[in-house]
Design an enzyme around this catalytic site. Structure first.
Site, mmCIF file in Angstrom:
data_model
loop_
_atom_site.group_PDB
_atom_site.id
_atom_site.type_symbol
_atom_site.label_atom_id
_atom_site.label_comp_id
_atom_site.label_asym_id
_atom_site.label_seq_id
_atom_site.Cartn_x
_atom_site.Cartn_y
_atom_site.Cartn_z
ATOM 1 C CD GLU A 188 -43.532 16.254 -5.216
ATOM 2 O OE1 GLU A 188 -44.398 16.394 -5.820
ATOM 3 O OE2 GLU A 188 -43.709 16.587 -3.890
ATOM 4 C CG ASP A 189 -46.331 11.527 -9.401
ATOM 5 O OD1 ASP A 189 -46.460 10.621 -8.379
ATOM 6 O OD2 ASP A 189 -47.260 12.111 -9.807
ATOM 7 C CB ALA A 190 -39.289 10.938 -9.925
ATOM 8 N NE ARG A 238 -50.739 10.347 -8.437
ATOM 9 C CZ ARG A 238 -49.990 11.343 -8.108
ATOM 10 N NH1 ARG A 238 -50.600 12.490 -7.933
ATOM 11 N NH2 ARG A 238 -48.788 11.423 -8.135
#
Lengths: 601, 375
Positions: free
Chosen positions: A218-220, A402
């Site tokens: 999650e984007d960490a 993205r």
């Protein structure tokens, strides 16, 4: 029919031939006879001309085109290069003109000179001019989705850097200074124009795109403890504390001093331990939560005639400035001065070093922001065949959805730039060709696609997949966990409801709201729910005969009912204080909320 | 009649299940299958103390947050404009009396549903006013006469004659007017009473003429014949179920409306409950969401238990709650409290909200079992 002419929105008259009018207005403007701040628009569907001279119109520069030819000739370019001409000269000469949004409606603007046709009126100075200052600082901006470009630009504004060089002499609120700021290796034209080297806001780091034990979901991002020790993303937080000796009516004033023990609201001797005789902390004092840094007392709030003559009169109020709950720091700087009204003013600046920690927010310039998920000792990180470990491990899952190709290109460009000891031009629309960068990388002894073989840092095993490794410019954003973390098991409560206070500043609780309550009910966790809502639980004596809240006389240790008097059965019940309050409100409505008590068992 | 092997499950398992076992299980294994089905059935039951209502609310609510606010939606090429999405769900669950887009689907009996003359049939149902057939009004302000010129083409399409229209006019406005002339596609009306003869009433009369009902069923504003599988049906905007069902060419077993209240009045509360379920489910499905139909059934059940449709509003289901505090916690608290005080109501604290307010264990799940002390 004559064309109506409006000057700054007001009707002024008509012209017979709008084309001639527009042409002459524009030529006169380009000639310099009319101010170049004047813009004119022809509204075809209404047959109206709008001439605007007002302030506040957003305007942008364009090169004037005549008969399909740009007015900027090779000769002018040569003169520009020699420094014989400047931008302002071009504007004066009418070669470059500024159009506002309205006049732009009548213009046909070409992006590149090769696209010019006789119907074009203007030529873009550069396609980069589409972007604002910050947006044009996103490297390879034209390779990403526009939404990501915007996020990338927005995030850069929150980057911690060197916002000003004289920060040590300033007392700004909420200041963050990065310890070892660097210029980006991969930069755009705008970095030079805006003299970014004077106020950089990030660092060039080695990024590997891979998973690491699920700590970068999650984007960490994972960061290297070794890099942190070497100064990566280290910053200092400054916060001023201010105290003023206010004057009150009757000649009374505040007083900066170490408060006496008699003062109303005196904290404890320990809290004042850092104060010197003048009531102000000494520089370089290491202070912690609730420590007082400026001792101050104020005159009593309400001066009644009774108090003036009483023995206990003249008791001053404690109004010191201290650290908040959970705040730490070192006293950096103390100023003793006077403000505009002639009051004594004490300002103390606190300093706190902020190492990157789990929860701090970081971002690349491509709109790929994330939070630190784990800080790993250098020894445990995967390493390349040269023995190098990445500074940051970035999750590959952040890429496909993205479509931030600029993120990937920056890694490649950064790697080449770092290895070749040079800057890489990544200006949107006109970057160095990718192919050339790849060839250069190959010639430097690396795989041209930027991938490398990595080895597990803990087992030494070779990782099967080739890992994409490159250098990127990373920014530490000012949303630091240290300023936001909040938790409490017990703490202050509100006066009215006896429920926990709200908000971090008041050391408040985290509300378990209506919908959260529903989830517990849906699980049938009835007793857990009750316990969670026990924060305002109270024992209330209730009269058994009339069902109204009774009175407990703690002096006589007796209970009586305000209606039935003494000698009635009074029992304690456990209810939330909020319910006791609502019963009171019922009574104020004129309703009689009678409680019928029953034995629980 | 239940088979001997399954006798013990009669009345315990639903009859349909028993039937299915009997049909599908081989005779030798019937008893065993019965046992397995019984065990599974018992396992699938909701536990005592499960807060089914809340779970339904969460299950529907969670999906509903995803719903677009797209009110109007065309479900195909030749479909009518119908309220869909969240507004429709709110409309149904609130049990609104006047819905935004009332609509009927009229199924036809065998010879009529083949598509022959379907336009004529549809038009014969449509609520037609005289105004639609008039091509011109000529007002004589001296004689106080209005000449109505009729559109012959439209008249023929609806198989109406000037004579028939005169009759209808006479019936509707006979009290104040008399027909002075009725010729080929032209009717003349005169104001009867001398004292009424002024311009104002004359113009008002013209407006009244426009609104005279000439054909069709009142309330059916629009008709649209549509092919559905291998038959033709008529979709209408505006409803009048009772009148439509009385028509001989209408199949009363399949014809429906989307007005829940009207459906309840004509077909009964059970049918209305079914309609609520279907309408809500259809909206949710159309949005590409999935909610278990049993959640919607529960909502529909609570709306219909009293025998009339009650919306999930403070006037509907919520006003039926026995707890004063629970009612007060949902909109207009003071009104509920004062009414309760006037009646001397007692709150037995039997459900969730009241107990949360008092911070007592809620009688749900683990809060349900109680200790019984030996006397």
């Amino acid at each position: 029919m004559a064309t109506e002419v409006f000057l700054n929105g007001k009707y002024v008259g008509t012209v017979d031939n709008h084309r001639d009018f527009l042409d002459s207005l524009k030529t006169e403007r380009r000639r310099g006879a009319i101010s170049n701040n004047v813009n004119v628009q022809y509204e075809e569907h209404l047959d109206r001309i709008h001439v605007e001279t007002t302030r506040g119109r957003t305007r942008r520069p364009l090169i004037v085109v005549q008969d399909g030819k740009s007015l900027i000739t090779d000769e002018i370019i040569q003169q520009l290069q020699k420094g014989e001409l400047t931008w302002n000269n071009l504007v004066e000469k009418g070669i470059i003109e500024y159009l506002d949004a309205a006049e732009e409606e009548n213009a046909l603007v070409a992006f590149y000179e090769r696209e010019l046709t006789p119907s074009h009126t203007h030529l873009e100075v550069s396609p980069l001019a589409m972007f604002g200052l910050v947006t044009s600082m996103v490297p390879y901006g034209n390779f990403s989705q526009s939404a990501r470009l915007l996020i990338g630009a927005k995030n850069q504004k929150y980057g911690i850097g060197l916002y000003t060089a004289n920060y040590l002499h300033r007392l700004d609120m909420d200041v963050n200074i990065l310890h070892y700021p660097q210029m980006p290796i991969v930069q755009s034209l705008t970095h030079g124009i805006s003299r970014n080297e004077k106020h950089p806001a990030g660092q060039n780091v080695v990024v590997a795109v891979m998973s690491y034990k699920g700590y970068n979901i999650e984007d960490a991002i994972i960061i290297n403890k070794g890099s942190v020790d070497f100064g990566f993303a280290r910053s200092t937080y400054f916060r001023p504390a201010v105290a003023e000796e206010l004057r009150y009516s009757g000649g009374l004033t505040d007083q900066v001093s170490v408060p006496d023990k008699e003062v109303k609201g005196y904290k404890s001797e320990r809290d004042y331990r850092h104060l010197e005789d003048d009531g102000i902390v000494y520089p370089e004092a290491v202070v912690g939560p609730e420590d007082v840094i400026i001792g101050k007392t104020s005159p009593p709030r309400f001066l009644s005639s009774l108090d003036e003559y009483s023995l206990a009169g003249n008791i001053r109020r404690e109004s010191s400035v201290g650290l908040k709950h959970g705040e730490n720091g070192v006293v950096d700087f103390v100023v003793l001065t006077e403000n505009g009204e002639g009051n004594k003013l004490v300002q103390v600046r606190l300093r706190d070093q902020r190492l990157p920690e789990i929860g701090d927010k970081f971002t690349s310039r491509a709109g790929q922001k994330g939070i630190v998920g784990l800080i790993v000792p250098e020894a445990d990180l995967p390493f390349t065949s040269n023995g190098m470990t990445p500074d940051i491990i970035f999750s590959p899952h952040s890429i496909p959805g993205r479509m931030t190709v600029s993120h990937l290109l920056e890694m490649l460009g950064g790697k080449t730039g770092a290895l070749g000891a040079r800057k890489v031009d990544a200006t949107s629309f006109s970057p160095e060709p990718e192919e050339r960068i790849r060839q250069e990388l190959l010639s430097l002894g690396f795989r041209e696609d930027g991938t490398e073989t990595l080895y597990n840092g803990q087992t030494g095993e070779r990782i099967q997949a080739k890992i994409y490794v490159g250098s990127m410019y990373y920014l530490k954003l000012r949303h630091l966990v240290a300023n936001r973390i909040q938790s409490r098991a017990r703490g202050p409560i509100q006066l009215l409801t006896r429920q926990p206070t709200e908000g971090r500043a008041k050391e408040g609780g985290l509300r378990l709201g209506e919908m959260e309550k529903d989830t517990l009910v849906a699980h049938g966790a009835s007793l857990l729910l009750k316990e969670r809502f026990d924060s305002d639980q109270t024992l209330v004596p209730v009269c058994e005969s009339c069902g109204v809240i009774a009175i407990h006389d703690s002096v006589k240790n007796k209970r009586h009912c305000p209606i039935c008097g003494e000698g009635v059965e009074v029992s304690d019940i456990e209810i939330s204080y909020a319910f006791k309050l609502i019963l009171d409100e019922f009574k104020s409505l004129g309703l009689y909320p009678k409680m019928i008590l029953e034995s629980k068992y | 009649m239940v088979h001997k092997d399954l006798e013990e499950y009669a009345g315990v398992l639903p009859p349909k299940l028993l039937e299915e076992i009997e049909e599908q299980a081989p005779a030798s294994k019937r008893k065993k299958v019965g046992q397995i089905v019984y065990d599974e059935y018992m396992k699938a039951r909701v536990d005592a103390g499960e807060s089914v209502g809340l779970i339904s609310a969460e299950s529907i609510g969670e999906q509903a947050t995803q719903m677009t606010l797209n009110t109007f939606h065309f479900a195909g090429v030749a479909e009518m404009n119908v309220t869909m999405g969240l507004p429709r769900i709110i409309e149904i669950l609130d049990a609104r009396k006047a819905i935004k887009t009332p609509k009927m689907e009229i199924y036809l009996n065998s010879p009529y549903n083949k598509g022959k003359d379907i336009r004529q049939i549809a038009l014969s149902i449509k609520d037609t006013r005289l105004g639609e057939l008039v091509s011109e009004y000529a007002i004589n302000i001296f004689e106080f006469v209005i000449d109505i010129h009729l559109n012959a083409e439209k008249m023929q399409l609806l198989s109406l004659t000037p004579a028939k229209i005169s009759k209808l006019l006479d019936k509707a406005l006979g009290k104040v007017t008399k027909i002075t002339d009725a010729g080929e596609n032209k009717i003349s009306l005169q104001l009867k009473a001398k004292e009424d003869r002024n311009l104002n009433t004359l113009y008002k009369l013209k407006e009244k003429i426009k609104d005279v009902h000439v054909k069709g069923i009142k309330g059916i504003r629009q008709v649209l014949p549509v092919r559905r599988q291998d038959e033709f049906i008529i979709i209408t905007a505006g409803t009048n179920l009772k009148k439509v069902l009385a028509l001989e060419f209408v199949d009363p077993t399949r014809t429906i409306t989307n007005d829940v209240h009207e459906f309840a009045k004509v077909m009964g509360i059970e049918a209305a409950r079914h309609l609520i379920i279907e309408e809500v489910y259809r909206v949710i499905e159309a949005q590409g969401l999935s909610v278990d139909i049993r959640h919607i059934m529960l909502v529909a059940d609570t709306m219909c238990v009293t025998g009339e449709i009650k919306g999930i509003t403070r006037y509907g289901v919520v006003s039926e709650k026995s707890s004063v505090l629970a009612r007060a916690s949902f909109e207009t608290p003071i009104r509920h409290l004062i009414n309760a005080a006037l009646l001397g109501e007692v709150d037995k604290l039997n459900s969730v909200v009241e107990n949360v307010m008092l911070n007592q264990p809620v009688p749900i799940g683990t809060g349900l079992p109680q200790l019984r002390v030996k006397e």
